[in-house]
Design a protein around this motif. Structure first.
Motif, PDB file in Angstrom:
ATOM      1  N   THR A   1      45.268  41.612  29.244  1.00  0.00           N
ATOM      2  CA  THR A   1      45.817  40.924  30.407  1.00  0.00           C
ATOM      3  C   THR A   1      47.292  40.604  30.161  1.00  0.00           C
ATOM      4  OG1 THR A   1      45.515  39.051  31.930  1.00  0.00           O
ATOM      5  CG2 THR A   1      44.773  38.689  29.672  1.00  0.00           C
ATOM      6  N   LEU A   2      48.121  40.897  31.164  1.00  0.00           N
ATOM      7  CA  LEU A   2      49.580  40.848  30.986  1.00  0.00           C
ATOM      8  C   LEU A   2      50.169  39.555  31.560  1.00  0.00           C
ATOM      9  CD1 LEU A   2      50.384  44.518  32.125  1.00  0.00           C
ATOM     10  CD2 LEU A   2      49.876  43.692  29.807  1.00  0.00           C
TER      11      LEU A   2
ATOM     12  N   ILE B   1      42.207  46.570  32.186  1.00  0.00           N
ATOM     13  CA  ILE B   1      43.609  46.128  32.204  1.00  0.00           C
ATOM     14  C   ILE B   1      43.806  45.236  33.426  1.00  0.00           C
ATOM     15  CG2 ILE B   1      46.034  46.858  32.314  1.00  0.00           C
ATOM     16  CD1 ILE B   1      45.173  49.550  31.120  1.00  0.00           C
ATOM     17  N   VAL B   2      44.438  44.096  33.203  1.00  0.00           N
ATOM     18  CA  VAL B   2      44.654  43.127  34.287  1.00  0.00           C
ATOM     19  C   VAL B   2      46.142  42.795  34.333  1.00  0.00           C
ATOM     20  CG1 VAL B   2      44.060  40.817  35.160  1.00  0.00           C
ATOM     21  CG2 VAL B   2      42.370  42.140  33.855  1.00  0.00           C
ATOM     22  N   ASN B   3      46.736  42.929  35.509  1.00  0.00           N
ATOM     23  CA  ASN B   3      48.161  42.583  35.630  1.00  0.00           C
ATOM     24  C   ASN B   3      48.371  41.584  36.767  1.00  0.00           C
ATOM     25  OD1 ASN B   3      50.918  42.428  35.465  1.00  0.00           O
ATOM     26  ND2 ASN B   3      51.326  44.508  36.185  1.00  0.00           N
TER      27      ASN B   3
ATOM     28  N   ALA C   1      46.663  31.765  36.144  1.00  0.00           N
ATOM     29  CA  ALA C   1      45.683  32.001  35.068  1.00  0.00           C
ATOM     30  C   ALA C   1      44.271  32.077  35.641  1.00  0.00           C
ATOM     31  CB  ALA C   1      45.776  30.882  34.027  1.00  0.00           C
ATOM     32  N   GLU C   2      43.946  31.155  36.547  1.00  0.00           N
ATOM     33  CA  GLU C   2      42.590  31.150  37.115  1.00  0.00           C
ATOM     34  C   GLU C   2      42.350  32.417  37.950  1.00  0.00           C
ATOM     35  OE1 GLU C   2      42.301  27.365  39.152  1.00  0.00           O
ATOM     36  OE2 GLU C   2      42.559  26.260  37.273  1.00  0.00           O
ATOM     37  N   HIS C   3      43.390  32.883  38.640  1.00  0.00           N
ATOM     38  CA  HIS C   3      43.231  34.119  39.428  1.00  0.00           C
ATOM     39  C   HIS C   3      42.995  35.311  38.485  1.00  0.00           C
ATOM     40  CE1 HIS C   3      43.594  36.379  43.180  1.00  0.00           C
ATOM     41  NE2 HIS C   3      44.252  37.293  42.490  1.00  0.00           N
ATOM     42  N   ALA C   4      43.734  35.340  37.382  1.00  0.00           N
ATOM     43  CA  ALA C   4      43.557  36.449  36.417  1.00  0.00           C
ATOM     44  C   ALA C   4      42.118  36.464  35.903  1.00  0.00           C
ATOM     45  CB  ALA C   4      44.544  36.290  35.250  1.00  0.00           C
ATOM     46  N   VAL C   5      41.587  35.296  35.589  1.00  0.00           N
ATOM     47  CA  VAL C   5      40.204  35.243  35.091  1.00  0.00           C
ATOM     48  C   VAL C   5      39.233  35.605  36.220  1.00  0.00           C
ATOM     49  CG1 VAL C   5      38.431  33.742  34.077  1.00  0.00           C
ATOM     50  CG2 VAL C   5      40.812  33.571  33.297  1.00  0.00           C
ATOM     51  N   GLY C   6      39.564  35.178  37.439  1.00  0.00           N
ATOM     52  CA  GLY C   6      38.732  35.558  38.599  1.00  0.00           C
ATOM     53  C   GLY C   6      38.669  37.067  38.754  1.00  0.00           C
TER      54      GLY C   6
ATOM     55  N   VAL D   1      39.770  39.941  23.859  1.00  0.00           N
ATOM     56  CA  VAL D   1      40.767  39.968  24.929  1.00  0.00           C
ATOM     57  C   VAL D   1      42.158  39.937  24.301  1.00  0.00           C
ATOM     58  CG1 VAL D   1      41.650  38.818  26.997  1.00  0.00           C
ATOM     59  CG2 VAL D   1      39.214  38.684  26.456  1.00  0.00           C
ATOM     60  N   GLY D   2      43.015  40.866  24.716  1.00  0.00           N
ATOM     61  CA  GLY D   2      44.398  40.906  24.239  1.00  0.00           C
ATOM     62  C   GLY D   2      45.296  40.321  25.313  1.00  0.00           C
TER      63      GLY D   2
END
Ligand code: NAD
Length: 335
Positions: free
Chosen positions: A202-203, A229-231, A106-111, A147-148
């Protein structure tokens, strides 16, 4: 128990050795990935210990079973690389690590969101070159944006908590809504509504037949212009060719990937002296608004310790014929 550990990196060995101190399993380390060709390395081991790119298809599993393997101990949560039907047929148990650090991912996705939005990766390089121009570095406030989150399980929920702290509005899509996300004000919507209403998508859902190419030409056409888009989940959630078309058309404004459909040929290895043959991946790298990391979202010391501790405990449970809470049901169809 004698365990053949495949896809071993030095960090895997360090953490597995520490976890094994009180268990006393005989761990035999191999650098290659497990597949039909390398399955011979399992020798007389009763168990194989594997990671995300090991290829446990039916022929490999049958070969392992012939050699006496009775356990597949996954060092990861996902099991999309294991033919569960074949494991079932061969009487092989499959154990996994269902959660090791949802915070890491989760923290990497937000990063990735923060880096891509504020172009920190580009600014870092510019400043080192003595270029202090701000042209091309314009970002936007996350506060107030929508944010979706597709998949609001353990990781999706933490992403929601962090982004709630930034003052974003939250849309969610999941087959099972999460009440903790609803408490944050998340509104569950259909996928088309999530696509149409989100500034950032974000997926965090697993890769399964239902989620394969969740992001495709049609879903991209439903999105807002300039969408991010973030995966960080699994590569095949995105049809990469469709994403490239979306980037070329300017519809996708930002794309951050920690996972990639064909990553098994690339990630976790140093290929810096080779010519990369994957033209789709190379095309992705040419976009200034694409940020890629090589499946490192999980890679924190907390996560590696939890992975090693759970993997070794799983093997001990199996050896002691105790019921293991981390068993993957092998009578369900391959995801
Ligand atoms: P989880 O099981 O806690 O959550 C997954 C969520 O997806 C659940 O809420 C589930 O209901 C939902 N879901 C299932 N089917 C769905 C569908 N068809 N459509 C929408 N939602 C659906 O899992 P998690 O721990 O949050 O992990 C999520 C994913 O993250 C994993 O499947 C894995 O692929 C990925 N992951 C990536 C890394 C990395 O390093 N990049 C590390 C760990 C996990």
């Amino acid at each position: 128990m004698k365990v053949a550990v495949f896809s071993t990196k030095s960090y895997d060995r360090t953490f597995l050795e520490a976890a094994n101190v009180d268990h006393g399993h005989e761990l035999v380390y191999f650098e290659p990935r497990l597949n039909l060709t390398t399955s011979i390395l399992a020798g007389e081991c009763q168990s194989v210990c594997v990671f995300v790119h090991d290829q446990l298809d039916a022929p490999t599993i049958k070969q392992l079973a012939k050699g006496g393997v009775r356990l597949i101990a996954l060092r990861c949560a996902g099991f999309n690389n294991v033919d569960l039907a074949a494991a079932n047929e061969c009487g092989i148990t499959v154990l996994r690590v269902p959660a090791y650090s949802p915070y890491a991912v989760a923290e990497h996705a937000v990063g990735l969101i923060l880096t891509l939005n504020r172009k920190i990766h580009r600014a870092y390089n510019r400043v080192r070159e003595g270029n202090f121009s701000l042209d091309g570095l314009l970002g936007f406030d996350l506060h107030g944006r929508t944010v979706g989150i597709a998949g609001t399980g353990k990781i999706g929920e933490i992403v929601a908590r962090i982004l709630h702290g930034f003052g974003t509005k939250l849309l969610g899509y999941d087959v099972t809504p999460n009440p903790e996300c609803e408490k944050l004000g998340m509104r569950y919507v259909s996928l088309p509504e999530l696509f149409a209403g989100s500034d950032i998508i974000t997926l965090h859902c697993p890769l399964m037949p239902e989620t394969y190419h969740l992001i495709n030409a049609e879903s991209i056409s439903q999105m807002k212009a300039d969408v991010m888009i973030v995966n960080t989940s699994r590569g095949a959630l995105i049809d990469t060719e469709a994403a490239i078309e979306g980037l070329k058309a300017g519809k996708i404004g930002y794309l951050a990937l920690d996972v990639y459909e064909q990553e098994a040929n690339l990630f976790f290895e140093d290929l810096s002296n080779l010519v990369i043959q994957d033209d789709v991946f190379q095309r992705l790298l040419t976009f200034p608004n694409v940020l890629i990391t090589g499946h490192q979202a999980f890679f924190t010391e907390n996560a590696l310790k939890n992975i090693a501790d759970t993997t070794i405990a799983n093997i001990t449970d199996f050896e002691a014929a105790r019921p293991c809470p981390n068993a993957v049901s092998t009578d369900r169809l391959r995801p």
